[in-house]
Design a protein around this motif. Structure first.
Motif, PDB file in Angstrom:
ATOM      1  N   GLU A 196       1.052  11.795  -2.735  1.00 17.48           N
ATOM      2  CA  GLU A 196       1.508  11.888  -4.182  1.00 17.48           C
ATOM      3  C   GLU A 196       2.575  10.680  -3.960  1.00 17.48           C
ATOM      4  O   GLU A 196       2.471   9.935  -5.047  1.00 17.48           O
ATOM      5  CB  GLU A 196       2.271  13.160  -4.473  1.00 17.48           C
ATOM      6  CG  GLU A 196       2.378  13.217  -6.036  1.00 17.48           C
ATOM      7  CD  GLU A 196       3.050  14.627  -6.286  1.00 17.48           C
ATOM      8  OE1 GLU A 196       3.668  14.530  -7.400  1.00 17.48           O
ATOM      9  OE2 GLU A 196       2.766  15.607  -5.662  1.00 17.48           O
ATOM     10  N   THR A 197       3.250  10.337  -3.202  1.00 17.84           N
ATOM     11  CA  THR A 197       4.536   9.291  -2.846  1.00 17.84           C
ATOM     12  C   THR A 197       3.659   7.999  -2.807  1.00 17.84           C
ATOM     13  O   THR A 197       3.875   7.248  -3.630  1.00 17.84           O
ATOM     14  CB  THR A 197       5.428   9.642  -1.796  1.00 17.84           C
ATOM     15  OG1 THR A 197       5.712  10.953  -1.648  1.00 17.84           O
ATOM     16  CG2 THR A 197       6.670   9.025  -2.078  1.00 17.84           C
ATOM     17  N   LEU A 198       2.660   8.051  -2.249  1.00 14.99           N
ATOM     18  CA  LEU A 198       2.017   6.685  -2.024  1.00 14.99           C
ATOM     19  C   LEU A 198       1.318   6.591  -3.231  1.00 14.99           C
ATOM     20  O   LEU A 198       1.380   5.205  -3.517  1.00 14.99           O
ATOM     21  CB  LEU A 198       0.916   6.928  -1.084  1.00 14.99           C
ATOM     22  CG  LEU A 198       0.238   5.638  -0.726  1.00 14.99           C
ATOM     23  CD1 LEU A 198       0.878   4.468  -0.304  1.00 14.99           C
ATOM     24  CD2 LEU A 198      -1.026   5.903   0.471  1.00 14.99           C
ATOM     25  N   ALA A 199       0.842   7.389  -3.918  1.00 17.11           N
ATOM     26  CA  ALA A 199       0.124   7.271  -5.239  1.00 17.11           C
ATOM     27  C   ALA A 199       1.135   6.543  -6.235  1.00 17.11           C
ATOM     28  O   ALA A 199       0.753   5.803  -6.893  1.00 17.11           O
ATOM     29  CB  ALA A 199      -0.658   8.405  -5.715  1.00 17.11           C
ATOM     30  N   LEU A 200       2.266   6.971  -6.272  1.00 14.52           N
ATOM     31  CA  LEU A 200       3.352   6.411  -6.972  1.00 14.52           C
ATOM     32  C   LEU A 200       3.776   5.276  -6.522  1.00 14.52           C
ATOM     33  O   LEU A 200       3.964   4.309  -7.673  1.00 14.52           O
ATOM     34  CB  LEU A 200       4.616   7.414  -6.994  1.00 14.52           C
ATOM     35  CG  LEU A 200       4.481   8.910  -7.542  1.00 14.52           C
ATOM     36  CD1 LEU A 200       5.897   9.744  -7.352  1.00 14.52           C
ATOM     37  CD2 LEU A 200       4.340   8.690  -9.273  1.00 14.52           C
ATOM     38  N   ALA A 201       3.773   4.902  -5.478  1.00 15.35           N
ATOM     39  CA  ALA A 201       4.069   3.410  -4.863  1.00 15.35           C
ATOM     40  C   ALA A 201       3.208   2.482  -5.436  1.00 15.35           C
ATOM     41  O   ALA A 201       3.332   1.395  -5.877  1.00 15.35           O
ATOM     42  CB  ALA A 201       4.350   3.628  -3.639  1.00 15.35           C
ATOM     43  N   ARG A 202       1.798   2.956  -5.483  1.00 20.10           N
ATOM     44  CA  ARG A 202       0.860   2.091  -5.746  1.00 20.10           C
ATOM     45  C   ARG A 202       0.936   1.752  -7.221  1.00 20.10           C
ATOM     46  O   ARG A 202       0.559   0.975  -7.809  1.00 20.10           O
ATOM     47  CB  ARG A 202      -0.669   2.438  -5.293  1.00 20.10           C
ATOM     48  CG  ARG A 202      -0.349   2.445  -3.743  1.00 20.10           C
ATOM     49  CD  ARG A 202      -1.812   2.630  -3.020  1.00 20.10           C
ATOM     50  NE  ARG A 202      -1.621   2.150  -1.600  1.00 20.10           N
ATOM     51  CZ  ARG A 202      -2.463   2.542  -0.723  1.00 20.10           C
ATOM     52  NH1 ARG A 202      -3.470   3.325  -0.868  1.00 20.10           N
ATOM     53  NH2 ARG A 202      -2.273   2.060   0.610  1.00 20.10           N
ATOM     54  N   LYS A 203       1.077   2.905  -8.058  1.00 16.01           N
ATOM     55  CA  LYS A 203       1.082   2.717  -9.498  1.00 16.01           C
ATOM     56  C   LYS A 203       2.224   2.297  -9.792  1.00 16.01           C
ATOM     57  O   LYS A 203       1.938   1.332 -10.999  1.00 16.01           O
ATOM     58  CB  LYS A 203       1.011   4.296 -10.014  1.00 16.01           C
ATOM     59  CG  LYS A 203       0.944   4.238 -11.443  1.00 16.01           C
ATOM     60  CD  LYS A 203       0.726   5.927 -11.936  1.00 16.01           C
ATOM     61  CE  LYS A 203       0.916   5.673 -13.528  1.00 16.01           C
ATOM     62  NZ  LYS A 203       1.098   7.222 -14.158  1.00 16.01           N
ATOM     63  N   HIS A 204       3.306   2.281  -9.249  1.00 16.88           N
ATOM     64  CA  HIS A 204       4.366   1.609  -9.972  1.00 16.88           C
ATOM     65  C   HIS A 204       4.898   0.468  -9.116  1.00 16.88           C
ATOM     66  O   HIS A 204       6.076  -0.079  -9.360  1.00 16.88           O
ATOM     67  CB  HIS A 204       5.739   2.740 -10.151  1.00 16.88           C
ATOM     68  CG  HIS A 204       5.351   3.976 -11.104  1.00 16.88           C
ATOM     69  ND1 HIS A 204       5.697   3.500 -12.351  1.00 16.88           N
ATOM     70  CD2 HIS A 204       4.845   5.129 -10.789  1.00 16.88           C
ATOM     71  CE1 HIS A 204       5.499   4.816 -13.002  1.00 16.88           C
ATOM     72  NE2 HIS A 204       4.423   5.718 -12.065  1.00 16.88           N
ATOM     73  N   ASP A 205       4.033  -0.061  -8.230  1.00 16.21           N
ATOM     74  CA  ASP A 205       4.404  -1.262  -7.742  1.00 16.21           C
ATOM     75  C   ASP A 205       5.640  -1.198  -6.789  1.00 16.21           C
ATOM     76  O   ASP A 205       6.362  -2.006  -7.133  1.00 16.21           O
ATOM     77  CB  ASP A 205       4.363  -2.388  -8.472  1.00 16.21           C
ATOM     78  CG  ASP A 205       4.051  -3.744  -7.750  1.00 16.21           C
ATOM     79  OD1 ASP A 205       3.821  -3.473  -6.474  1.00 16.21           O
ATOM     80  OD2 ASP A 205       4.606  -4.795  -8.403  1.00 16.21           O
ATOM     81  N   PHE A 206       5.804  -0.192  -5.990  1.00 21.21           N
ATOM     82  CA  PHE A 206       7.146  -0.409  -5.184  1.00 21.21           C
ATOM     83  C   PHE A 206       6.612  -0.082  -3.517  1.00 21.21           C
ATOM     84  O   PHE A 206       5.504   0.305  -3.492  1.00 21.21           O
ATOM     85  CB  PHE A 206       8.122   0.766  -5.593  1.00 21.21           C
ATOM     86  CG  PHE A 206       7.986   2.073  -5.335  1.00 21.21           C
ATOM     87  CD1 PHE A 206       8.074   2.882  -4.248  1.00 21.21           C
ATOM     88  CD2 PHE A 206       7.391   2.803  -6.652  1.00 21.21           C
ATOM     89  CE1 PHE A 206       7.661   4.316  -4.411  1.00 21.21           C
ATOM     90  CE2 PHE A 206       7.311   4.079  -6.772  1.00 21.21           C
ATOM     91  CZ  PHE A 206       7.473   4.755  -5.298  1.00 21.21           C
ATOM     92  N   MET A 207       7.473  -0.526  -2.783  1.00 20.88           N
ATOM     93  CA  MET A 207       7.185  -0.199  -1.230  1.00 20.88           C
ATOM     94  C   MET A 207       7.606   1.121  -0.588  1.00 20.88           C
ATOM     95  O   MET A 207       8.727   1.524  -0.942  1.00 20.88           O
ATOM     96  CB  MET A 207       7.828  -1.202  -0.328  1.00 20.88           C
ATOM     97  CG  MET A 207       7.541  -1.408   0.892  1.00 20.88           C
ATOM     98  SD  MET A 207       5.727  -1.623   1.269  1.00 20.88           S
ATOM     99  CE  MET A 207       5.590  -3.425   0.714  1.00 20.88           C
ATOM    100  N   LEU A 208       6.706   1.762  -0.273  1.00 23.50           N
ATOM    101  CA  LEU A 208       7.094   3.149   0.342  1.00 23.50           C
ATOM    102  C   LEU A 208       7.557   2.957   1.780  1.00 23.50           C
ATOM    103  O   LEU A 208       6.612   2.514   2.550  1.00 23.50           O
ATOM    104  CB  LEU A 208       5.989   4.200   0.071  1.00 23.50           C
ATOM    105  CG  LEU A 208       6.073   5.467   0.812  1.00 23.50           C
ATOM    106  CD1 LEU A 208       7.438   6.230   0.326  1.00 23.50           C
ATOM    107  CD2 LEU A 208       4.793   6.465   0.709  1.00 23.50           C
ATOM    108  N   ILE A 209       8.609   3.125   2.222  1.00 28.43           N
ATOM    109  CA  ILE A 209       9.018   3.024   3.588  1.00 28.43           C
ATOM    110  C   ILE A 209       9.186   4.206   4.213  1.00 28.43           C
ATOM    111  O   ILE A 209       9.967   5.133   3.853  1.00 28.43           O
ATOM    112  CB  ILE A 209      10.369   2.117   3.651  1.00 28.43           C
ATOM    113  CG1 ILE A 209      10.178   0.832   2.623  1.00 28.43           C
ATOM    114  CG2 ILE A 209      10.909   1.929   5.021  1.00 28.43           C
ATOM    115  CD1 ILE A 209      11.537  -0.017   2.454  1.00 28.43           C
TER     116      ILE A 209
END
Ligand SMILES: Cc1ncc(COP(=O)(O)O)c(C=O)c1O
Length: 397
Positions: A196-209
């Motif tokens: 879910e966190t990865l999907a948010l990163a891809r949807k909102h264009d941020f880097m998941l570190i």
């Protein structure tokens, strides 16, 4: 003539601890036990010492910023084994940046992926959990971002509640630091949560570190890695960076060796910046690190020492002080009512040094610091020393 952002840095939890405990004398006649810093005291593996010695003639050479092909190959081999990644998903020469400890790399990466705000524009946001590893906050501040703390309380398994994040906030976000297993609470994020966190990163264009430095110290089940989630979603590494370290996995904090894995363009840019502002690991260190990533036996042995200590802790604490066996990592996160008072008492009465939870968290909007009731106990001593220290600790709480 000083960068004004520096005034926003928060103090180090260890400085706060020194101010709290240094003026107090520990009880005499007991050798003090330090259970504050996550620095494993298990014997470092012999294969590391041997590799360092066998390569000592290389100390005179400047090492390459991207490490050696041997090291990148060993890291790629370990990632593929550990996470059962499809062949070719991680390319040793494209996706891996060896780093001299993940601490400074976790710091530096924020400036690689954060665009500075223009004049009169709002700053980008960097999300981080609270309680938190203090480097994430400094990284956000010095990258010119606005750090936003996300409470990671018991209700959400000690991870930030994703439902609480608004689309507006996520659209302003440049990076989201996640520590899995969590430090200090020792919980492990589910595959669904990571997806879910990865999907948010891809949807909102941020880097998941994702800071996975505790991933190899676990009790029962190997924590799911973010790369496994990427593999399930087709294998692309967009919007993801994972950090791994030998400090905990191989009890080799002093070796200063870890790596960052991600998409080739980011890794290339990161290494380019490191050409100017990153210390490359000496060649003997690269050789020792390669030997450690190539070997899983010492890690299994290391894990069994932690399990021995979790058993001891379970026997000593039972259900007192909110004790639970950590799913991952090596910290106990004990609810002692008042963590600061408990830390003082444990030092003066039992010569055991622990870290108050307050120093690892920030107050919420209600002014209450959710870390106040807790202490963090690092189970870093060898098992033979831990039982006595934990018994002393439990008896003095
Ligand atoms: C959550 C977390 N991340 C990263 C690090 C950094 O580890 P190292 O720089 O030794 O790789 C630590 C060290 O204690 C840590 O607790």
């Amino acid at each position: 003539m000083i960068n004004s952002e520096l005034s926003h840095l928060r103090g180090s939890p260890f400085d706060a601890l020194r101010s709290l405990l240094d003026p107090l004398a520990p009880v005499p006649d007991i050798d003090p036990t330090i259970l504050t810093i996550g620095e494993p005291q298990h014997k470092p593996p012999q294969l590391m010492i041997e590799a360092l010695r066998a390569n000592e003639h290389l100390y005179g050479k400047y090492p390459p910023v991207g490490g050696t092909a041997e090291l990148r190959g060993a890291i790629t081999g370990w990632l593929s084994r550990r996470y059962e990644l499809p062949e070719g998903m991680i390319e040793a020469d494209q996706n891996i940046a060896p780093v001299n400890g993940t601490k400074e790399a976790l710091y530096m990466i924020a400036s690689v992926i954060t665009e500075r705000a223009g004049h009169n524009q709002p700053k980008p946001v960097i999300l981080l959990p609270t309680p938190y590893y203090h480097v994430y906050h400094a990284a956000a501040v010095m990258a010119g971002a606005e750090p936003i703390f996300l409470p990671a309380g018991q209700k959400s398994h000690f991870f930030p509640d994703l439902d609480a994040l608004t689309p507006e906030l996520l659209d302003r976000t440049s990076a989201f630091y996640l520590c899995n297993p969590s430090n200090p609470q020792g919980t492990v994020a589910s595959a669904d949560y990571l997806a879910e966190t990865l999907a948010l990163a891809r949807k909102h264009d941020f880097m998941l570190i994702v800071d996975e430095c505790y991933s190899e110290i676990y009790d029962k089940t190997p924590p799911t890695g973010i790369l496994e989630i990427c593999a399930k979603a087709g294998g692309a590494l967009d919007h993801v960076l994972a950090f791994h370290s030998l400090s905990k996995r191989s009890s080799a904090a002093g070796l200063r060796s870890g790596f960052c894995v991600g998409k080739s363009d980011i890794i290339k840019t990161f290494l380019n910046l490191r050409n100017f502002a990153g210390a490359a690991s000496p060649l003997p260190v690269c050789a020792a690190a390669a030997a450690l990533w190539n070997d899983d036996t010492h890690v299994t042995e290391n894990r069994s020492l932690y399990r021995e200590k979790f058993d001891m802790a379970e026997e000593i604490f039972g259900s007192n002080f909110g004790f639970y066996r950590p799913e991952g990592g090596f910290f106990l996160w004990l609810d002692v009512g008042d963590g600061v008072e408990a830390a003082k008492r444990l030092w003066t009465k039992a010569a055991v040094r622990v870290l108050p939870g307050k120093f690892l968290s920030v107050p919420g909007p209600d002014g209450v610091n959710p870390g106040d009731p807790y202490i963090r106990v690092a189970l870093v001593s060898p098992p033979e020393d831990s039982k006595e220290a934990l018994t002393r600790l439990a008896n003095s709480l």
